[in-house]
Design a protein around this motif. Structure first.
Motif, short mmCIF file in Angstrom:
data_model
loop_
_atom_site.label_atom_id
_atom_site.label_comp_id
_atom_site.label_asym_id
_atom_site.label_seq_id
_atom_site.Cartn_x
_atom_site.Cartn_y
_atom_site.Cartn_z
N GLU A 172 0.82 -1.21 0.00
CA GLU A 172 0.00 0.00 0.00
C GLU A 172 0.86 1.26 0.00
OE1 GLU A 172 -3.10 -0.03 2.94
OE2 GLU A 172 -3.74 -2.07 2.43
N GLU A 173 1.96 1.26 0.72
CA GLU A 173 2.82 2.44 0.72
C GLU A 173 3.49 2.66 -0.63
OE1 GLU A 173 2.87 4.81 3.15
OE2 GLU A 173 1.21 3.50 3.71
N PHE A 174 3.89 1.59 -1.28
CA PHE A 174 4.50 1.74 -2.60
C PHE A 174 3.51 2.35 -3.59
CE2 PHE A 174 8.14 -0.26 -1.10
CZ PHE A 174 9.06 -0.50 -2.10
N LEU A 175 2.23 1.97 -3.48
CA LEU A 175 1.24 2.51 -4.41
C LEU A 175 0.83 3.93 -4.05
CD1 LEU A 175 -0.68 2.01 -6.84
CD2 LEU A 175 -2.40 1.35 -5.16
N PHE A 176 0.35 4.13 -2.82
CA PHE A 176 -0.25 5.41 -2.46
C PHE A 176 0.77 6.50 -2.15
CE2 PHE A 176 -3.65 2.35 -1.59
CZ PHE A 176 -4.70 2.95 -2.31
N ARG A 177 1.84 6.17 -1.45
CA ARG A 177 2.85 7.18 -1.17
C ARG A 177 3.91 7.22 -2.26
NH1 ARG A 177 -1.13 7.38 2.10
NH2 ARG A 177 -0.64 5.27 2.81
N GLY A 178 4.38 6.05 -2.68
CA GLY A 178 5.44 6.03 -3.67
C GLY A 178 4.99 6.49 -5.05
N ALA A 179 3.93 5.88 -5.59
CA ALA A 179 3.50 6.17 -6.97
C ALA A 179 2.50 7.32 -7.04
CB ALA A 179 2.91 4.91 -7.59
N LEU A 180 1.43 7.24 -6.24
CA LEU A 180 0.36 8.23 -6.36
C LEU A 180 0.82 9.62 -5.97
CD1 LEU A 180 -2.59 8.73 -7.04
CD2 LEU A 180 -3.18 8.20 -4.66
N GLN A 181 1.57 9.75 -4.87
CA GLN A 181 2.06 11.08 -4.49
C GLN A 181 3.00 11.65 -5.54
OE1 GLN A 181 1.79 11.09 0.42
NE2 GLN A 181 3.73 11.49 -0.57
N ARG A 182 3.75 10.80 -6.21
CA ARG A 182 4.64 11.25 -7.29
C ARG A 182 3.83 11.84 -8.44
NH1 ARG A 182 10.01 12.35 -7.55
NH2 ARG A 182 10.50 10.41 -6.43
N ILE A 183 2.72 11.19 -8.79
CA ILE A 183 1.88 11.69 -9.88
C ILE A 183 1.21 13.00 -9.49
CG2 ILE A 183 -0.20 11.24 -11.24
CD1 ILE A 183 0.52 8.30 -11.22
N ILE A 184 0.64 13.05 -8.30
CA ILE A 184 -0.02 14.28 -7.84
C ILE A 184 0.98 15.43 -7.80
CG2 ILE A 184 -1.28 15.37 -5.94
CD1 ILE A 184 -2.34 12.59 -5.20
N GLY A 185 2.24 15.09 -7.50
CA GLY A 185 3.30 16.11 -7.47
C GLY A 185 3.58 16.75 -8.81
N LYS A 186 3.10 16.15 -9.90
CA LYS A 186 3.25 16.78 -11.21
C LYS A 186 2.22 17.88 -11.43
CE LYS A 186 4.15 14.18 -14.81
NZ LYS A 186 5.52 14.59 -15.17
N TRP A 187 1.15 17.89 -10.62
CA TRP A 187 0.13 18.92 -10.72
C TRP A 187 0.46 20.14 -9.86
CZ3 TRP A 187 -3.33 14.27 -10.96
CH2 TRP A 187 -4.00 14.19 -12.17
N THR A 188 1.05 19.89 -8.70
CA THR A 188 1.31 20.97 -7.76
C THR A 188 2.60 20.71 -6.99
OG1 THR A 188 0.46 22.12 -5.78
CG2 THR A 188 -0.13 19.81 -6.04
N GLN A 189 3.24 21.78 -6.58
CA GLN A 189 4.45 21.68 -5.76
C GLN A 189 4.14 21.78 -4.27
OE1 GLN A 189 7.60 21.03 -7.04
NE2 GLN A 189 6.38 20.67 -8.89
#
Length: 301
Positions: A172-189
């Protein structure tokens, strides 16, 4: 190498779509494998809830297929350095793990109080069918959890810790923190928006609405751990500690009925428990400040 970093320059919405497709494919594929294995062993008319050991195995397969595989695949497709993409660093030092353990322990009373508040939620009368469905989902999830924890002895406890604490923490951490937060980080800093957005999705994904607030707060805490340390293993460890504490307390006959352990605080004990939670929260903040400094990737490089 084959397909490595092929989508690295793509916009966030494209990468999010890829992640959703990977999650869907992983969930379907792992379910087919798991249920195929079960029916092959026990027959087409068998009831899986009667076999806790198989439930644990299927839960493990599902977690790997639904959470871990999509995160690893996305990192491979969207970065030339998948380990950096997922913030996979060196194993944390003992001091950081101890601070993380203490912070989870100190946050628990506040999380329990938000859980009590969340359970009081009532929807307007015209939404009664929706509320009934939500409560039904909650009861089903609770019953499945109890069946998953069924059985006694060290061996059962060990396998429950592997599936519910270790596997869930990693996948779950690899998906939600590792991958998902990385993608959301492309929208906002703005790291607060990134962390809380992922936490909301993390909690909603579990489909347990009367535990939404405490799970969202935990998700946000895991997100801040990753932001502070840039090391996915630290929120993984925090997730493990939280789940392991729940597994151990629910597996022990005395602990699972203790309201101070379960968080189902009675009315007469609510005030003293709230005071304890406030005091613990004060030390939690101090602990996080030390963790932020000790876990800095600059200090540990």
């Amino acid at each position: 190498m084959f397909l490595k970093g092929i989508y690295a320059g793509k916009p966030a919405i494209f990468q999010l779509t890829v992640l959703l497709l990977l999650v869907l494919a992983g969930a379907v594929f792992s379910s087919l494998i798991a249920m195929g294995l079960f029916y092959m062993i026990y027959g087409l008319h068998a009831d899986i809830t009667l076999y806790p050991d198989m439930m644990r195995l299927l839960q493990l397969i599902s977690a790997i297929g639904t959470f871990l595989f999509p995160a690893l695949a996305l990192a491979w497709l969207c970065s030339s350095n998948p380990k950096e993409y997922l913030s996979i660093g060196k194993m944390p030092k003992g001091q950081i793990l101890l601070l993380t353990f203490l912070s989870v322990f100190l946050l628990s009373p506040s999380i329990s109080l938000t859980g009590i508040l969340n359970k009081q939620m009532e929807l307007p009368s015209f939404m009664e069918p929706v509320e009934n469905w939500m409560r039904s989902q909650e009861e089903t999830a609770e019953q499945l959890t109890l069946k998953l924890l069924a059985g006694g002895g060290i061996i059962t406890l060990f396998f429950n810790l592997i599936v519910i604490a270790v596997a869930a923490g990693v996948t779950e951490e690899f998906l939600f923190r590792g991958a998902l937060q990385r993608i959301i980080g492309k929208w906002t800093q703005n790291h607060h928006i990134i962390i809380w957005s992922a936490a909301i999705i993390f909690s909603a994904f579990h489909m347990q609405f009367f535990g939404f607030l405490p799970r969202m707060l935990l998700g946000a805490y895991f997100g801040y751990l990753l932001y502070w340390t840039r090391n996915i293993w630290i929120p993984v460890f925090a997730h493990f500690v939280n789940n392991a504490f729940a597994v151990i307390s629910m597996s022990d006959a005395k602990l699972k009925d203790n309201e101070f352990i379960t968080g189902d605080i009675s009315t007469q004990n609510l005030l003293p428990y709230t005071i304890v939670a406030i005091v613990a929260l004060f030390f939690f903040v101090r602990c996080c400040k030390k963790l932020k400094i000790s876990g800095s990737p600059i200090l540990n490089s």
